[in-house]
Structures are given as structure tokens and as C-alpha cells.
Scaffold this motif. Structure first.
Motif, PDB file in Angstrom:
ATOM      1  N   SER A  81     -68.787 -37.859 -40.266  1.00 35.99           N
ATOM      2  CA  SER A  81     -69.327 -38.761 -38.964  1.00 35.99           C
ATOM      3  C   SER A  81     -69.947 -40.027 -39.376  1.00 35.99           C
ATOM      4  CB  SER A  81     -69.620 -37.286 -38.121  1.00 35.99           C
ATOM      5  OG  SER A  81     -68.967 -36.231 -37.979  1.00 35.99           O
ATOM      6  N   SER A  89     -65.670 -44.169 -24.671  1.00 39.91           N
ATOM      7  CA  SER A  89     -66.162 -43.079 -25.382  1.00 39.91           C
ATOM      8  C   SER A  89     -65.833 -41.456 -25.657  1.00 39.91           C
ATOM      9  CB  SER A  89     -67.448 -42.911 -25.209  1.00 39.91           C
ATOM     10  OG  SER A  89     -68.071 -44.161 -24.659  1.00 39.91           O
ATOM     11  N   PHE A 125     -63.986 -40.151 -29.379  1.00 45.38           N
ATOM     12  CA  PHE A 125     -65.019 -38.866 -29.854  1.00 45.38           C
ATOM     13  C   PHE A 125     -63.377 -37.381 -29.944  1.00 45.38           C
ATOM     14  CE2 PHE A 125     -68.939 -40.290 -28.310  1.00 45.38           C
ATOM     15  CZ  PHE A 125     -70.256 -40.466 -29.498  1.00 45.38           C
ATOM     16  N   GLN A 177     -61.688 -39.193 -33.188  1.00 41.15           N
ATOM     17  CA  GLN A 177     -62.350 -38.738 -34.234  1.00 41.15           C
ATOM     18  C   GLN A 177     -62.965 -37.278 -34.915  1.00 41.15           C
ATOM     19  OE1 GLN A 177     -65.777 -40.024 -32.773  1.00 41.15           O
ATOM     20  NE2 GLN A 177     -65.954 -42.087 -34.313  1.00 41.15           N
ATOM     21  N   ASP A 178     -62.589 -36.424 -33.781  1.00 36.30           N
ATOM     22  CA  ASP A 178     -62.235 -34.949 -34.155  1.00 36.30           C
ATOM     23  C   ASP A 178     -61.436 -34.643 -34.639  1.00 36.30           C
ATOM     24  OD1 ASP A 178     -63.682 -32.471 -34.098  1.00 36.30           O
ATOM     25  OD2 ASP A 178     -62.137 -32.184 -32.455  1.00 36.30           O
TER      26      ASP A 178
END
Length: 535
Positions: free
Chosen positions: A17, A141, A145, A148-149
Motif C-alpha cells: 500500500s 476515496s 480504496f 486499490q484493494d
């Protein structure tokens, strides 16, 4: 055992991350900088509805909000939105690469909302409030996220983004080249209205014997060789442009009847040029029109440039089917094949009885009386011209090949270049220095094209080296055919403004800000012009 594995995965996940966020922050800063620079330097007139509209928006923005400062401020919501949007755009690409179209759609929807809010801020000059920004920032946001996950593999992300950046760079380069080519083609094209005018004038010339009789009478006028008058010469195949030069010069002169204009054109436009200047009055100024095809002395045996222009290899360079793509499009402009373009080096031969003459290009507009040029002291020099080396790149090394010893042994690479297009020539000094002989010498040396590229300025810099008197900068302002940001004070104070560049004032490419300077010297009520515009 499971707890240990979970504890082991957590630091790895944190490290991944961390690198994702580092990459994303760097990418966001780069994209944001590019966005700001693009907005700051954009000169495309299609991006803005009108100059009046620009002035209103710019004035309002100054009074209320500087959008550039707002979007770069660390504390502003506009910056947060811009960064979130940039990041989201990157994940749209990655989501599509992984075939996650639903996520890509969700991100795109939020991006559109962000764009609308930033557009509103830029137009109204009011900063983004927390109430407006908070829902979008929270929504983006959450989606970022989520992205990204799903796509946490940093290596895959970097490779994907690199490939897309490379593809975008290739597309941008191709678009730039294509834009340059299209711009050059548009600059070389003859507008239909101008072609229409030439046809109408040629018809008059052929059908009205009175015009030809009047031309014959004026051909032997003593005013054409009277050195007590003020003589101007220009060489052009553009009737309307030539008319603007003459009209603006006589309109700005204190005593227009003392002006004499010597125009040389080609055989195709000779009749049209004669018909125009014989049918219109220019405040009593004397106007002579000559046909370059009648200059029998200007032949291959006398002039190296004539021999070179008739060379089959030169013509194939411009008109051949297979052309070298590495050559700049502007260097293929057929004007370089026109002998009219090189006629400026033969002024003493064309006008053997004249002592001084002002040379004007056909893309200039005269705003002040030019007769004081004739009384300037040139200190024995041949050429009076405005120097252009206020900017470092307008020096000899920019135009000439100093790796060749013929050039480097005789000239200073830092010598100041000067402008061709409004020059006062002392023809007595010209003949004494044999400048035309120098021109022939350098054209022969450059037969293979290794000393300079095409054009007339490089050989002029060689021929008039040590023979040029610098003039006050206010005599000649350049760049109106390519530079959108010339200081208004410079334009207003200039005796001559020069539309050098591709954006000529008679083309649709013309820069709107400068075009009225040219338009004011066209007789819009002339029936031929009205017919040609409406047809």
C-alpha cells in the motif's frame, strides 16, 4: 498458524500500500502540473468563445479568485478534487485493463461530477466549499480504496501506466506533426475569394483595351526615375496583399503624391495586378507594375538561383510523390521555388537609375510615414534594418551551418541577425560593394544546400555582413503571423507591422487580435470584393 500468516501478510500489505500510494502521489503531481501548464499556456483560439468573453472572465477572476493559485494551494478543496480526479482516472484505465467495467463506470461517473464542480469554480470565480466537495471526495476515496484493494499488485500497476503513458506520448507526437502539416497546407492555399478577385481583374484586363493603353502611357513616366521622390519596391503575386501595403503606406504618408511604388509580379498575375492599380486611386501616388517574365537578363547563365530553382531535384523535393518526412513541412513551402522571393537581391539591376529605395514585403502594414527613412544616415552601409537578436536565438548560428569552415572562418556565430521585410537600401553603396556579386558567390557555394536551409534571410545575412546599419526597433515590429502575445505598446508604436509566419491576415488562419490592422486598408465597398465574398 492462521493468526501468524495473517500477521505476516499485514506488514507485506502495508508495504505494498505504501508503494502504491507513493506511485499515485508522484503520478498525481505530474498530471496536475501538466494540467496547470496546459491551462496556463493554451493559445488555441477555439478554446475561448471570443476576446470580449476572455476579457470579462479574466477581469472577474482577478477580482474574485485566481484559479491557478486555488488549484495549487495545499489547503484548497479544488486541489483535493483535482488530485482525487487524476488518481481516479488512472484507476479507470487499470480497471478497464482488468475488465472490471462496473468499477470503471462508477469511477467515471464520480470524475464527471468532479469536473463539473471544478468548471463551475473556474467560471464563477468562487472557491469550492466543504459542503460541495465532501460528498465527491468521500465517494471517490471509497472507490479508489476499492480499486486499490482489487488491483493491489504494484508491479502490474506500474507496467500498465507506463504502457499507457508511452502510447499517449506517441499519439501526442503524431498529432503535433499532423497539426504542423495541416497548418502549412492551409497557409499555402489560395482563398477562393482571392482567386475570384484575380479572375475578375484578369477579365477586365483582357476585355478593356483602355487599361492596356493607360499602362503603356505610364510606363515611361519620368516620376519612375526621379530621385527627388520616395521610391518603394515590393515583389508579390498577391493582388490584395500588395494593395494593402500600398494603401497603408499612402494613408500614413504626409505627402502621398511624392511616393512611387515599383511592383513586380509573375506572368499569371500581371494582368490582374495592372487592372487593380489602374482602376483604383491611391491618393495620387505613382504605381508601376512589371512582369518578371520580361526580365530576360535574369537567366541561368547570369543567376545561380535561377539555375538551382530549375533543377529537377529541387522540384522533386517539393512536388515529388515520395518525400522525406524528416524535413520540416515549412521548408517545403513552394514560395521557396518562386523567383519573386529572390528578386530582392537584384533591386539595383531592376532599377538602375535609382539611388535609394525602401523594400517592403507583401505581408506588412504601414502605420506611420516612412519618408524619414530616406534621410537617415546609414554611415556608408548598404542596408538599414531592425535587429532581431533581443532574443538570443536570432543570431547567425541559428541560420547558418558553422560546422562548415567556409562559414566559421568568415563570420561570427554570435553576430546579430536582422529583419527582412522593411529595409532601406542605399543602391549607390550596394553597387559599390557589389552585393549582388556576393549573393551569386554564396548561392554557388550552397549549391548542395549544406551552408543553410532554404529561404532568403540566410544568404542576406552573408551578403550584407558588415554592411547593415541597425535601425530603431520602432520602425519594424515582427511576429504578427505566429506570436499571439506581442505587447500592444510595441504594435502601436511601430511604423511597420509584419505578419511573418503562417497565419497571414488574408487567411482564415489569421490571428483575430491582429487582423483588424490589415482589414482597415481593404476597400470593403469595392463591387468585386463584395461579389467574391458573397459568392
Amino acid at each position: 498458524m492462521r493468526r501468524r500468516a495473517a500477521e505476516f501478510r499485514r506488514p507485506v500489505r502495508r508495504r505494498v500500500s505504501y508503494w502504491i500510494w507513493l506511485f499515485i502521489v508522484l503520478f498525481s503531481i505530474l498530471a496536475l502540473s501538466f494540467f496547470i501548464l496546459q491551462n496556463r499556456h493554451s493559445n488555441d483560439p477555439d478554446d475561448f468563445p471570443s476576446l470580449e468573453h476572455n476579457a470579462r472572465v479574466e477581469h472577474f477572476a482577478r477580482e474574485s479568485l485566481n484559479f491557478t493559485e486555488e488549484i495549487t494551494s495545499v489547503k484548497s478543496f479544488s486541489r483535493q478534487l483535482a488530485e482525487q480526479m487524476t488518481l481516479a482516472k488512472a484507476y479507470v484505465v487499470i480497471a478497464k485493463e482488468h475488465n472490471n467495467l462496473h468499477l470503471a463506470w462508477q469511477l467515471s461517473k464520480k470524475i464527471r461530477g468532479c469536473q463539473l464542480l471544478l468548471s463551475k469554480t473556474a467560471m464563477t470565480g468562487e472557491p469550492v466549499t466543504q459542503e460541495e466537495a465532501e460528498p465527491i471526495i468521500k465517494g471517490l476515496s471509497a472507490l479508489i480504496f476499492k480499486a486499490q484493494d482489487i488491483h493491489y499488485d504494484i508491479a502490474t500497476t506500474i507496467v500498465t501506466m507506463k504502457s499507457h503513458i508511452q502510447a499517449l506520448e506517441e499519439r501526442a507526437n503524431a498529432a503535433t506533426v499532423q497539426s504542423t502539416v495541416f497548418g502549412q497546407v492551409a497557409a499555402e492555399a489560395l482563398p477562393k475569394s482571392l482567386h475570384c478577385l484575380i479572375v475578375k481583374l484578369m477579365t477586365d484586363w483582357l476585355k478593356k483595351p483602355s487599361l492596356q493603353e493607360l499602362s503603356y502611357e505610364r510606363k515611361n513616366s519620368l516620376r519612375l526615375v526621379d530621385n527627388n521622390l520616395y521610391h518603394f519596391c515590393l515583389f508579390s503575386d498577391n493582388v490584395l496583399a500588395t494593395s494593402v501595403v500600398v494603401n497603408s503606406t499612402v494613408s500614413s504618408a504626409d505627402h502621398p503624391k511624392q511616393l512611387v511604388f515599383h511592383i513586380v509580379t509573375d506572368g499569371v498575375n500581371y494582368g490582374a495586378m495592372q487592372a487593380w492599380f489602374l482602376s483604383n486611386d491611391f491618393k495620387g501616388a505613382t504605381i508601376e507594375v512589371q512582369n518578371i517574365d520580361e526580365f530576360r537578363w535574369l537567366n541561368e547563365s547570369y543567376s545561380p538561383i535561377v539555375k538551382q530553382l530549375l533543377n529537377p531535384d529541387s522540384r522533386a523535393f517539393y512536388f515529388g510523390v515520395y518525400q522525406d518526412v524528416s524535413v520540416q513541412p515549412k521548408m517545403r513551402n513552394p514560395k521557396y521555388l518562386s523567383l519573386l522571393n529572390h528578386l530582392r537581391f537584384y533591386i539595383p539591376e531592376i532599377y538602375p537609375q535609382l539611388e535609394k529605395v525602401v523594400f517592403l514585403d507583401d505581408d506588412v502594414v504601414v502605420q506611420k510615414d516612412l519618408t524619414p527613412l530616406f534621410s537617415l544616415d546609414l554611415h556608408g552601409n548598404v542596408n538599414g534594418a531592425v535587429e532581431t537578436c533581443l532574443e538570443a536565438f536570432h543570431r547567425y548560428y541559428k541560420y547558418l551551418n558553422f560546422s562548415n569552415p567556409i562559414i566559421s572562418s568568415k563570420f561570427d556565430p554570435q553576430a546579430c541577425a536582422w529583419a527582412f521585410g522593411m529595409n532601406i537600401f542605399d543602391l549607390v553603396a550596394w553597387r559599390k560593394a557589389n552585393v549582388t556579386g556576393r549573393y551569386h558567390y554564396w548561392q554557388e557555394q550552397n549549391a548542395d544546400g549544406t551552408l543553410w536551409r532554404l529561404g532568403t534571410l540566410p544568404p542576406a545575412l552573408l551578403c550584407f555582413y558588415g554592411l547593415t546599419e541597425p535601425l530603431d526597433r520602432r520602425w519594424h515590429a515582427l511576429g504578427l503571423g505566429y506570436d499571439l502575445n506581442i505587447d500592444n505598446r510595441l504594435i502601436e508604436s511601430a511604423a511597420v507591422v509584419h505578419f511573418n509566419g503562417n497565419m497571414k491576415p488574408w487567411l482564415k488562419l489569421a490571428i483575430a487580435r491582429y487582423k483588424p490592422l490589415w482589414d482597415r486598408y481593404i476597400n470593403q465597398s469595392h463591387p468585386y470584393l463584395q461579389d467574391c465574398v458573397t459568392s
